[in-house]
Design a protein around this motif. Structure first.
Motif, PDB file in Angstrom:
ATOM      1  N   ASN A 204       1.044  -1.235   0.130  1.00 11.18           N
ATOM      2  CA  ASN A 204       0.018  -0.073  -0.028  1.00 11.18           C
ATOM      3  C   ASN A 204       0.876   1.095   0.168  1.00 11.18           C
ATOM      4  O   ASN A 204       0.940   1.991   1.129  1.00 11.18           O
ATOM      5  N   HIS A 206       4.051   0.747   0.065  1.00  6.06           N
ATOM      6  CA  HIS A 206       5.427   0.277   0.904  1.00  6.06           C
ATOM      7  C   HIS A 206       6.498   0.533   0.098  1.00  6.06           C
ATOM      8  O   HIS A 206       6.535   0.343  -1.301  1.00  6.06           O
ATOM      9  N   ALA A 237       2.159  -6.919   5.667  1.00 11.47           N
ATOM     10  CA  ALA A 237       1.163  -7.220   6.527  1.00 11.47           C
ATOM     11  C   ALA A 237       1.501  -6.838   8.168  1.00 11.47           C
ATOM     12  O   ALA A 237       0.594  -6.358   8.768  1.00 11.47           O
ATOM     13  N   ASN A 239       3.631  -4.079   8.402  1.00 12.46           N
ATOM     14  CA  ASN A 239       3.966  -2.748   8.679  1.00 12.46           C
ATOM     15  C   ASN A 239       3.065  -2.028   7.915  1.00 12.46           C
ATOM     16  O   ASN A 239       2.849  -2.285   6.841  1.00 12.46           O
ATOM     17  N   SER A 240       2.561  -0.793   8.602  1.00 13.13           N
ATOM     18  CA  SER A 240       1.488  -0.099   7.791  1.00 13.13           C
ATOM     19  C   SER A 240       2.064   0.743   6.873  1.00 13.13           C
ATOM     20  O   SER A 240       1.358   1.480   6.342  1.00 13.13           O
ATOM     21  N   GLY A 241       3.453   0.915   6.983  1.00 13.21           N
ATOM     22  CA  GLY A 241       4.235   1.717   5.828  1.00 13.21           C
ATOM     23  C   GLY A 241       4.366   3.033   6.143  1.00 13.21           C
ATOM     24  O   GLY A 241       3.992   3.548   7.171  1.00 13.21           O
ATOM     25  N   ASP A 248      10.725  -6.099  10.104  1.00 10.58           N
ATOM     26  CA  ASP A 248       9.767  -6.968   9.533  1.00 10.58           C
ATOM     27  C   ASP A 248      10.360  -7.880   8.636  1.00 10.58           C
ATOM     28  O   ASP A 248       9.493  -9.068   8.227  1.00 10.58           O
TER      29      ASP A 248
END
Ligand code: ATP
Ligand code: MG
Length: 331
Positions: A204, A206, A237, A239-241, A248
């Motif tokens: 997303n 990332h 999944a 790390n929300s970025g 990670d």
């Protein structure tokens, strides 16, 4: 004038990678896509045998691509799966059912894990390939299906033939054109492009810092592209970025690069904590496990400059376990 759209919809775009090995795969797929001869695809698990088969099929773009999973074609149901059955062929056969080979008519039948096909079934398949005709279970008439054959295996099929586990005549039939996909560790140049491809698919927005990319390139990927794909999914999944961090990385990857650093392998130059590493490498022979563990923890803490979350990830253990062990060893 209509504007040119730069999107690449060619079947080759399914096959990410620009290493010499992958470029050769692209060339072969293009050539093989123009004919209907059987193709045998060889490669370790997760190297992309099925994607390559789909790309060859898509080159011609005719009919369906039907997967015949040879490892599941066992037991009494295997023939009805493949050839279909006639109404009343056995209890419960209330209506006739077409088989996978009927579905592949005009298209491609992809025999996945062909090396797993039981000998008895090999004979039946050979007959179908020779005659392009078969009979449904309990059926009276011969049916024909015109499909292109692509088979794949991670076994050494020539050796299977030597060992009499695979019929030589069937091997010759399948091995008309052959394509071998190199394991990912032999074409590491493809790793960054594959990672970007999977980040686009699963991420997303990332992004990967260089040090994470380096660890991913350094790793040997025994599960090949599939393992890399799962790794990217996992990291995204966790790390929300947008920036993925070293913490990670899955422990398998981390432990591998950690091992290399300890043993002075690739990428080990200049790693801090070389003295701890030396005690692993010395000629002193076997050490008590507790000492090895204590050393590993110390080294991780030193290496991560006290970042315990990262140290735990690198050691492949949870943070709580790390805290407990730090206490245990009085560190
Ligand atoms: N060159 C590539 N470009 C993009 N994706 C790839 C590539 N190679 C493999 N993949 C992806 O990796 C995963 C594994 O590929 P595939 O299922 O084709 O491997 P395989 O060789 O058939 O594995 P197995 O032997 O375990 O069945 C799939 O999700 C596939 O899309
Ligand atoms: Mg497969």
């Amino acid at each position: 004038m209509t504007p040119q759209i730069a999107l690449d919809f060619s079947p080759l775009s399914m096959l990410v990678g620009n290493s010499p090995a992958m470029r050769q795969v692209h060339r072969l797929v293009t050539r093989m896509g123009k004919s209907r001869f059987p193709v045998l695809i060889l490669g370790e698990t997760g190297t992309g045998k099925e994607v390559v088969a789909r790309a060859i099929h898509a080159m011609e773009g005719r009919g369906q691509f039907v997967v015949v999973d040879c490892s599941s074609l066992v037991g009494p149901l295997m023939e009805s799966e493949l050839f279909g059955y006639a109404k009343g062929a056995f209890t419960g056969a209330h209506v006739q059912k077409l088989g996978l080979l009927d579905a592949a008519n005009g298209g491609t039948a992809f025999f996945d894990e062909i090396g797993e096909l039981p000998l008895e079934m090999q004979m039946k398949l050979l007959r179908v390939l020779q005659e392009k005709e078969f009979r449904a279970v309990g059926g009276l008439s011969q049916r024909s299906s015109n499909f292109r054959v692509i088979a794949a295996t991670n076994r050494d099929l020539a050796e299977e033939v030597e060992e009499k586990r695979f019929r030589q005549d069937l091997y010759y039939r399948l091995n008309v054109m052959r394509l071998r996909i190199a394991p990912l560790r032999e074409r590491k140049e493809d790793i960054p492009a594959l990672i970007l491809h999977f980040l686009q698919r699963y991420g997303n927005g990332h992004r990967l810092p260089d040090e994470v990319m380096d660890s991913l390139i350094e790793y040997d990927w025994p599960g090949n592209v599939r393992e890399l794909e799962h790794t990217v999914q996992q990291m995204v999944a966790m790390n929300s970025g947008p920036w993925i961090s070293k913490a990670d990385l899955p422990s398998t990857v981390v432990n591998r690069s950690f091992e290399r650093k300890l043993t002075g392998g690739n990428g080990g130059s200049g790693a801090p904590g070389a003295s701890a590493a030396a005690s692993f490498d010395g000629n002193s022979g076997i050490k008590p496990l507790t000492e090895v563990e204590r050393c590993a923890i110390l080294h991780a803490i030193e290496y991560t400059k006290g970042d315990r979350t990262l140290a735990a990830a690198m050691l492949g253990i949870g943070r709580t376990t790390l805290y407990r062990k730090l206490k245990e060893y009085g560190l």
